[in-house]
Design an enzyme around this catalytic site. Structure first.
Site, PDB file in Angstrom:
ATOM      1  N   GLU A 128      26.097  39.695  47.968  1.00 32.16           N
ATOM      2  CA  GLU A 128      27.455  39.378  47.782  1.00 32.16           C
ATOM      3  C   GLU A 128      28.425  40.746  48.740  1.00 32.16           C
ATOM      4  O   GLU A 128      29.558  40.302  49.077  1.00 32.16           O
ATOM      5  CB  GLU A 128      27.954  39.663  46.526  1.00 32.16           C
ATOM      6  CG  GLU A 128      27.605  38.553  45.591  1.00 32.16           C
ATOM      7  CD  GLU A 128      28.312  37.089  45.791  1.00 32.16           C
ATOM      8  OE1 GLU A 128      28.024  36.638  47.048  1.00 32.16           O
ATOM      9  OE2 GLU A 128      28.868  36.609  45.001  1.00 32.16           O
ATOM     10  N   THR A 181      36.473  34.852  50.468  1.00 32.91           N
ATOM     11  CA  THR A 181      36.896  35.961  49.095  1.00 32.91           C
ATOM     12  C   THR A 181      37.774  36.996  49.501  1.00 32.91           C
ATOM     13  O   THR A 181      38.344  37.432  48.779  1.00 32.91           O
ATOM     14  CB  THR A 181      35.337  36.153  48.377  1.00 32.91           C
ATOM     15  OG1 THR A 181      34.867  34.491  48.029  1.00 32.91           O
ATOM     16  CG2 THR A 181      35.559  36.965  47.278  1.00 32.91           C
TER      17      THR A 181
HETATM   18  N1  HSE Z   1      35.122  37.473  40.986  1.00 39.53           N
HETATM   19  C1  HSE Z   1      35.146  37.127  42.479  1.00 39.53           C
HETATM   20  C2  HSE Z   1      36.735  36.954  42.768  1.00 39.53           C
HETATM   21  C3  HSE Z   1      34.299  36.010  42.671  1.00 39.53           C
HETATM   22  O1  HSE Z   1      37.491  36.201  42.443  1.00 39.53           O
HETATM   23  O2  HSE Z   1      36.963  37.603  44.096  1.00 39.53           O
HETATM   24  C4  HSE Z   1      34.363  35.506  44.005  1.00 39.53           C
HETATM   25  O3  HSE Z   1      33.721  34.241  44.081  1.00 39.53           O
END
Ligand code: HSE
Length: 310
Positions: A128, A181
């Site tokens: 990630e 993201t």
């Molecule tokens: N918690 C993360 C965000 C998840 O919202 O940036 C990304 O899939």
């Protein structure tokens, strides 16, 4: 076991109030992966179907997660990974997390399970980090553990799995635009007011209480995001209209799936979930925006082994 074929599920992170700490696992949305042992040490991504992603191990999220696991293992074996992508990158349904979680799960199985699924979360997070620049666990944890996952703490890592109430279903609509993201994170303010924080942690507590007590109304009331949704929803076409219509059709709660652009709704019962999905589609039909729609029960198992060869 020499080879394993997996279903690596999509996930909905944040669940409105739980930015970076809450997520759930989907049942019928996900990728397939084949992982096999090889005599050549290290990790090789030998095939990617359905997406244009790097084959270089260090640049691939599955590769980076697999390398993180191998650094902590004493094996002399190497591994080959084939990835059959069905979840689009930049969809907000945990595409990178599915690959990272699938890679570490598969290798762990082939090694005879030296790590627990909770321990695998740390390695998957390294994938990630490569994908988005941040090591959040709210997609990889539910992918590996199934059900709902709460990241109680990142340091030390403390993940709590919560079984889903039986009649909870998700509708997820993915308007066909890509939202990275890293971009969706870069627009967020670094500081929040105490007033907003109070609203947010009240809802996180409410959502967890609702999940443990099967209180669907409480789950619905708690699916509220005081902090992230107001900032990010402007990046998502017709977000307010889709949300309003879904709530009117009986959804318990509606929010941004992960970092978007997908929008999720949770509903009680499959019929209501289908109705909610239909109305979400109608909102995008009105503005001629292409989309993909998913209706799924909550997957309590997480990654599924499809078959294995010795
Ligand atoms: N918690 C993360 C965000 C998840 O919202 O940036 C990304 O899939």
């Amino acid at each position: 076991m020499n080879e394993i074929k997996l279903f690596a599920p999509g996930t909905i992170a944040n669940l409105s109030c739980g930015f970076d700490v809450l997520g759930l696992c989907l049942d019928n949305v996900g990728d397939e992966m084949i992982i096999r042992k090889s005599k050549q040490k290290g990790v090789r991504i030998t095939k990617i179907v359905g997406a244009n992603l790097p084959l270089e191990t260090e640049k691939n999220v599955a590769g980076a997660a697999a390398l993180a696991l191998l650094e902590n293992s004493e094996t002399d074996l190497g591994f080959e990974i084939e990835i059959y992508k069905k979840i689009k990158a930049g969809s907000g349904i945990g595409s990178s997390a599915a690959s990272a979680a699938g890679a570490v799960f598969g290798i762990n199985e082939l090694l005879g399970r030296p790590f627990s699924n909770k321990e695998l979360v740390y390695f998957a997070m390294q994938g990630e980090k490569l994908a988005s620049g941040s090591t959040h666990a709210d997609n990889v944890a539910p992918a590996l553990l199934g059900g709902f996952a709460l990241v109680r703490s990142y340091n030390p890592l403390d993940i709590i799995k919560i079984k889903s109430p039986d009649h909870l279903f998700a509708s997820v609509i993915h308007p066909q635009i890509e939202l990275k993201t890293s971009d969706a994170r870069s627009i967020l303010k670094k500081n929040i007011s105490l007033k907003s924080a109070i609203v947010q942690w009240g809802n996180v507590g409410g959502l967890i209480a609702g999940l443990y007590t099967n209180d669907y109304e409480l789950i619905g009331r708690s699916l509220h995001d005081e902090i992230i949704e107001p900032a990010r929803s402007i990046l998502i076409p017709a977000f307010d209209l889709v949300k309003k219509s879904a709530l009117k059709s009986g959804a318990l709660g509606v929010g941004i799936s992960g970092s978007g652009p997908s929008i999720f709704a949770l509903s009680k019962g499959e019929d209501t979930t289908q109705k909610v999905a239909k109305i979400m589609c109608e909102e995008y039909d009105k503005i001629d925006l292409p989309y993909e729609i998913h209706v799924s029960k909550i997957n309590d198992e997480g990654i599924k082994v499809l078959n294995s060869k010795s």
